[in-house]
Structure formats: C-alpha cells, structure tokens
Design an enzyme around this catalytic site. Structure first.
Site, PDB file in Angstrom:
ATOM      1  CE  LYS A  84       1.729  -1.729  12.970  1.00 26.58           C
ATOM      2  NZ  LYS A  84       2.109  -1.997  11.574  1.00 26.58           N
TER       3      LYS A  84
HETATM    4  C1  E4P Z   1      -0.187  -1.460   9.068  1.00 23.12           C
HETATM    5  O1  E4P Z   1      -0.028  -1.042  10.192  1.00 23.12           O
HETATM    6  C2  E4P Z   1      -0.404  -2.883   8.786  1.00 23.12           C
HETATM    7  O2  E4P Z   1       0.683  -3.637   9.208  1.00 23.12           O
HETATM    8  C3  E4P Z   1      -0.709  -3.099   7.321  1.00 23.12           C
HETATM    9  O3  E4P Z   1      -1.655  -2.135   6.911  1.00 23.12           O
HETATM   10  C4  E4P Z   1      -1.182  -4.492   7.006  1.00 23.12           C
HETATM   11  O4  E4P Z   1      -1.632  -4.556   5.677  1.00 23.12           O
HETATM   12  P1  E4P Z   1      -1.926  -5.932   4.946  1.00 23.12           P
HETATM   13  O5  E4P Z   1      -3.109  -6.582   5.604  1.00 23.12           O
HETATM   14  O6  E4P Z   1      -2.224  -5.557   3.524  1.00 23.12           O
HETATM   15  O7  E4P Z   1      -0.709  -6.784   5.086  1.00 23.12           O
END
Ligand code: E4P
Length: 219
Positions: A84
């Site tokens: 990522k």
């Molecule tokens: C997933 O890839 C993300 O990091 C995650 O969904 C972020 O979620 P949040 O905005 O609730 O922290």
C-alpha cells in the site's frame, strides 16, 4: 465481489478465514500499531491464514527513494502481499517503477476521481477511495465510489476498485450496489451485516416446530 477484512487482528482473521467469504485483508499502520507486537511476524501470520487472498501492507516511510526500497522489501515477505502506498504525486514515479517491476500495489488515501484515474493509468492492482473519511468532512464517500466505478468501466481499466474506510452496514450496502470490486470491512460492521434478528428468531421457531413433531432422527 470480494470482501476484505480491515484489521490486523490475528484472532479475528483466524475466525473469519475459514468461512470462505473473506478474500483478503487490508492492514495499515494504525491497525498494526493497535495489534502491538512484531508487525513483520503479524503480517507473515496473516498471509499464511489467507494463502489465496491478498494482504495489503502499507509503507511507513516518507522519502520516495526509501519508500521504493521499503515497498520492495515488504513485497517479498510473502507471495500474497500487496504493497500500500499513499496517493501523493511525490510517489507517482516510484509507483510507476514498482508496477513495471510487477509489484502488486494498492494505492491508498484516495479522495478524488482524478487521483483514481491517475493510478489506473499507472496500472496499479487496486485503488482505495476512503468513504468514511470523506463523509467525515461533509463530502460524499459513496459518490466518489460510484464515479470511480463509472470511470473504470468507461475506460476499461483493469485496476480493481477497493472501497475503504467503511464504517456502517448502510455504507457497505451502498458500495455493493455501486459496483466496487472489493469492500474492505471492519469486523464489527461485517458481523452486523451478515446477521439479522429475524434470522435468529426464524431458526428458533423452526426448531421449536420441528421438535413438536417428536421425531428423534431425521432423515
Ligand atoms: C483500508 O485500507 C484503510 O486503511 C481503512 O479502511 C481506513 O479506515 P478508517 O478511515 O476508518 O481509518
């Protein structure tokens, strides 16, 4: 459509991995920090639990050259790792280079349609629009997911649309209908989404009616 778990909690992943409905996991520095312990060990364990699924692991550096090296190092931790990287123009060159080297990438922290388009043009595997965080600032997360699904279809990109930052069952149902390829879901939301009090009540009633028959063995 695929469902990913949005967590780095091993016991939760273990519990859901065997159900057959989970296609991957998205971790991030917040999830790993919450899990505690050695992040490398945790990531390897998650990858083993979901051998046929994709496991997203985020870079933690800022400098593009160091991000490049870190992405390469993360990618070899297991065969099913997707790296990522945040959607920032300072990383575009690095992203292109990694795509050219066949590294699986999930571009995270996407908040505009053009950010999504740019990443499709670079040929990354996944783009992650953050619905909940857009809703938090009064914008529409689902509108971005719908627009991205439209853009992906119009220009026939192979990049998969991974709806992230989902905080409620309603949001999950919206992304299912919007044509997202994947929804990454916190476990609490998934648990709520796959159950209903009328299912529980129905099971109890069928059981009671069946038991009234007095048959011991069936069939
Ligand atoms: C997933 O890839 C993300 O990091 C995650 O969904 C972020 O979620 P949040 O905005 O609730 O922290």
């Amino acid at each position: 459509m695929k469902i990913f778990l949005d967590t780095a909690d091993i016991s939760t992943i273990k519990q859901w991995a065997h159900t057959g409905i989970i296609d991957g996991v998205t971790t991030n520095p917040t999830h790993l920090s919450k899990a505690g312990g050695d992040p490398k060990k945790i990531i390897k364990e998650i990858c083993e639990l979901l051998l046929h699924g994709s496991v997203s692991v985020e870079v933690t550096e800022l400098d593009p050259d160091i991000v490049y090296a870190q992405a390469k190092a993360i990618s070899v931790l297991a065969d099913n790792i997707t790296v990522k990287i945040p959607c920032h123009s300072r990383y575009f060159e690095v992203i292109k280079r990694l795509v050219d080297e066949d590294i699986s990438l999930n571009i995270t922290l996407i908040f505009t349609l053009t950010q999504g388009l740019a990443m499709c043009k670079l040929g990354v595997d996944y783009i992650s629009p953050f619905m909940g965080r857009l809703d938090d600032i009064g914008s529409s997360g689902i509108k971005l997911v719908q627009d991205m699904a439209n853009m992906r279809d119009t220009y026939s990109y192979n990049t998969e649309l991974l709806a992230a930052s989902i905080r409620s069952v309603d949001q999950l149902h919206e992304v299912i209908l919007a044509g997202a390829d994947i929804a990454t879901v916190p476990v609490a939301v998934l648990e709520k989404a796959v159950s209903h009090p009328l299912t529980d009540k129905g099971i109890e009633k069928f059981l009671a009616d069946w038991q009234a028959l007095g048959i011991r063995k069936f069939p």
